[in-house]
Design a protein around this motif. Sequence first.
Motif, PDB file in Angstrom:
ATOM      1  N   UNK A  30      13.700  81.977 -43.728  1.00  0.00           N
ATOM      2  CA  UNK A  30      12.342  82.137 -43.178  1.00  0.00           C
ATOM      3  C   UNK A  30      11.835  80.820 -42.596  1.00  0.00           C
ATOM      4  N   UNK A  31      11.201  80.918 -41.429  1.00  0.00           N
ATOM      5  CA  UNK A  31      10.683  79.712 -40.773  1.00  0.00           C
ATOM      6  C   UNK A  31       9.205  79.504 -41.046  1.00  0.00           C
ATOM      7  N   UNK A  32       8.549  80.497 -41.662  1.00  0.00           N
ATOM      8  CA  UNK A  32       7.131  80.381 -41.971  1.00  0.00           C
ATOM      9  C   UNK A  32       6.796  81.372 -43.071  1.00  0.00           C
ATOM     10  N   UNK A  33       5.536  81.508 -43.336  1.00  0.00           N
ATOM     11  CA  UNK A  33       5.106  82.480 -44.342  1.00  0.00           C
ATOM     12  C   UNK A  33       5.322  83.910 -43.874  1.00  0.00           C
ATOM     13  N   UNK A  34       5.507  84.093 -42.576  1.00  0.00           N
ATOM     14  CA  UNK A  34       5.756  85.430 -42.028  1.00  0.00           C
ATOM     15  C   UNK A  34       7.165  85.874 -42.376  1.00  0.00           C
ATOM     16  N   UNK A  35       7.311  87.122 -42.715  1.00  0.00           N
ATOM     17  CA  UNK A  35       8.637  87.641 -43.070  1.00  0.00           C
ATOM     18  C   UNK A  35       9.451  88.023 -41.842  1.00  0.00           C
ATOM     19  N   UNK A  36       8.852  87.859 -40.659  1.00  0.00           N
ATOM     20  CA  UNK A  36       9.534  88.289 -39.439  1.00  0.00           C
ATOM     21  C   UNK A  36      10.235  87.153 -38.721  1.00  0.00           C
ATOM     22  N   UNK A  37       9.819  85.914 -38.908  1.00  0.00           N
ATOM     23  CA  UNK A  37      10.359  84.786 -38.148  1.00  0.00           C
ATOM     24  C   UNK A  37      11.363  84.007 -38.996  1.00  0.00           C
ATOM     25  N   UNK A  38      12.517  83.722 -38.369  1.00  0.00           N
ATOM     26  CA  UNK A  38      13.619  83.098 -39.098  1.00  0.00           C
ATOM     27  C   UNK A  38      14.246  81.991 -38.249  1.00  0.00           C
ATOM     28  N   UNK A  39      14.775  80.971 -38.933  1.00  0.00           N
ATOM     29  CA  UNK A  39      15.456  79.870 -38.251  1.00  0.00           C
ATOM     30  C   UNK A  39      16.854  79.687 -38.841  1.00  0.00           C
ATOM     31  N   UNK A  40      17.769  79.252 -37.979  1.00  0.00           N
ATOM     32  CA  UNK A  40      19.155  79.083 -38.418  1.00  0.00           C
ATOM     33  C   UNK A  40      19.268  77.912 -39.383  1.00  0.00           C
ATOM     34  N   UNK A  41      19.976  78.154 -40.500  1.00  0.00           N
ATOM     35  CA  UNK A  41      20.165  77.112 -41.505  1.00  0.00           C
ATOM     36  C   UNK A  41      21.630  76.725 -41.666  1.00  0.00           C
ATOM     37  N   UNK A  42      22.525  77.694 -41.585  1.00  0.00           N
ATOM     38  CA  UNK A  42      23.957  77.448 -41.784  1.00  0.00           C
ATOM     39  C   UNK A  42      24.729  78.167 -40.681  1.00  0.00           C
ATOM     40  N   UNK A  43      25.760  77.511 -40.152  1.00  0.00           N
ATOM     41  CA  UNK A  43      26.585  78.116 -39.101  1.00  0.00           C
ATOM     42  C   UNK A  43      28.035  78.215 -39.555  1.00  0.00           C
ATOM     43  N   UNK A  44      28.708  79.261 -39.061  1.00  0.00           N
ATOM     44  CA  UNK A  44      30.156  79.361 -39.226  1.00  0.00           C
ATOM     45  C   UNK A  44      30.664  79.728 -40.599  1.00  0.00           C
ATOM     46  N   UNK A  45      29.899  80.503 -41.368  1.00  0.00           N
ATOM     47  CA  UNK A  45      30.373  80.952 -42.688  1.00  0.00           C
ATOM     48  C   UNK A  45      31.346  82.125 -42.540  1.00  0.00           C
ATOM     49  N   UNK A  46      32.040  82.455 -43.631  1.00  0.00           N
ATOM     50  CA  UNK A  46      32.858  83.664 -43.650  1.00  0.00           C
ATOM     51  C   UNK A  46      31.946  84.886 -43.606  1.00  0.00           C
ATOM     52  N   UNK A  47      32.363  85.901 -42.853  1.00  0.00           N
ATOM     53  CA  UNK A  47      31.537  87.096 -42.705  1.00  0.00           C
ATOM     54  C   UNK A  47      31.488  87.881 -44.007  1.00  0.00           C
ATOM     55  N   UNK A  48      30.289  88.272 -44.397  1.00  0.00           N
ATOM     56  CA  UNK A  48      30.074  89.140 -45.559  1.00  0.00           C
ATOM     57  C   UNK A  48      29.130  90.258 -45.138  1.00  0.00           C
ATOM     58  N   UNK A  49      29.569  91.490 -45.312  1.00  0.00           N
ATOM     59  CA  UNK A  49      28.751  92.618 -44.889  1.00  0.00           C
ATOM     60  C   UNK A  49      27.873  93.075 -46.051  1.00  0.00           C
ATOM     61  N   UNK A  50      26.643  92.620 -46.039  1.00  0.00           N
ATOM     62  CA  UNK A  50      25.697  92.994 -47.089  1.00  0.00           C
ATOM     63  C   UNK A  50      24.290  93.008 -46.485  1.00  0.00           C
ATOM     64  N   UNK A  51      23.373  93.668 -47.165  1.00  0.00           N
ATOM     65  CA  UNK A  51      21.997  93.706 -46.704  1.00  0.00           C
ATOM     66  C   UNK A  51      21.707  94.876 -45.780  1.00  0.00           C
ATOM     67  N   UNK A  52      20.466  94.945 -45.336  1.00  0.00           N
ATOM     68  CA  UNK A  52      20.009  96.041 -44.477  1.00  0.00           C
ATOM     69  C   UNK A  52      20.279  95.729 -43.007  1.00  0.00           C
ATOM     70  N   UNK A  53      20.794  96.698 -42.239  1.00  0.00           N
ATOM     71  CA  UNK A  53      20.898  96.492 -40.794  1.00  0.00           C
ATOM     72  C   UNK A  53      19.508  96.260 -40.199  1.00  0.00           C
ATOM     73  N   UNK A  54      19.428  95.376 -39.230  1.00  0.00           N
ATOM     74  CA  UNK A  54      18.140  95.124 -38.592  1.00  0.00           C
ATOM     75  C   UNK A  54      18.349  94.752 -37.132  1.00  0.00           C
TER      76      UNK A  54
END
Length: 354
Positions: A172-196
């Motif tokens: 999260x980039x702010x208190x809003x749950x809609x805005x996000x910023x990149x923190x980590x790049x190039x990890x192994x792919x893991x398929x989890x969570x809700x599609x969005x």
Amino acid sequence: MQEDFEKYQKHVTWCWLVSLWEKCRHYGVKIVFNDTPLELPRERDKWLMPEFERIGYSGTELLRLNRVRRHQQALFLSDICGASGSGLDERYLRKRPSTEQWSSLKFPIERPAAKDFRLWNIAIRQLVPTAGLAVRLGKFLHSGYKKWEWRLSESEQHLLHARDGVMDVYVPSSSSSRRWKKAISGCDIQERGKPCSVRESTANRVTIMSMAPATVQESLPDSFLDVLREWGNTWMWDSLKLLGEDDWLVTAIREGTCIAVTDGSYIREIFDDVCSCGFVLECSQGRGRILGSFPEQSSRACAHRGELLGLLAIHLILLAANKFAPQLEGSVKIYSDCLGALNKVTTLPTNRIP
């Protein structure tokens, strides 16, 4: 093969399979493919090509649209829709790079012309207008076949972006749950969570536009026997005997201690239309044993067919064990006195009933 031959014959190239389709429709024969079933991923979902036909496309236009559809690896209306089931997933407006896979299914290689893509973009905009579908798609019925580019892991507060064989993690980039910023790049792919579905604001910042509920996981069978029963043709297992612990087969496969042996039988002088087989699966560490046998009546009965029947039974039991324990990895040693039959089954598909 279940569709109206008279209606769709002009859309396919004539071959032996089309000839078979024609004869089956003429004589009222129903064809059932014992293959991995394709099911609509969401409530109120629809197959894509009939939808193009419904809104007025026909003839050559349908052929061009189908060419692009296969390149874009889409089967259903839900494939081209975003996570909300209402708006268009705008990724499908651009040509899929050949290095990317947008579906877990295998599609033929296509090279649509630029004019075909222009027609495709017009057509999918007609299906899914800017204002969204009049009646949005419902909940997910299963995990589906579309590879979602973005997923939200709410428990970890991570937005996951799969790209080019790796995964980026956003926070999260702010208190809003809609805005996000990149923190980590190039990890192994893991398929989890809700599609969005997201909108990219800058190179490293995105806004979540919509989310879909995580798919309810299908309940697993209680044993590999439940899987065998689900597939039908239970006469093959009437004489099956199981000795040992309940989960010994899975353990033996995982540890590489499972041995399978089979032999076929055919005596023309007694029954010229019957062959049979016997098979044994056993753990070399003494955990358990499976014994079985069955005959088959066929005009093609022969000694070679009997050998193949035994190998088929072993293949089905092992496939059922893998369906029962989807993450199972390991090995099994299979023995037969017929090299021709062994060579034949080396090309059996590993993920479906042959």
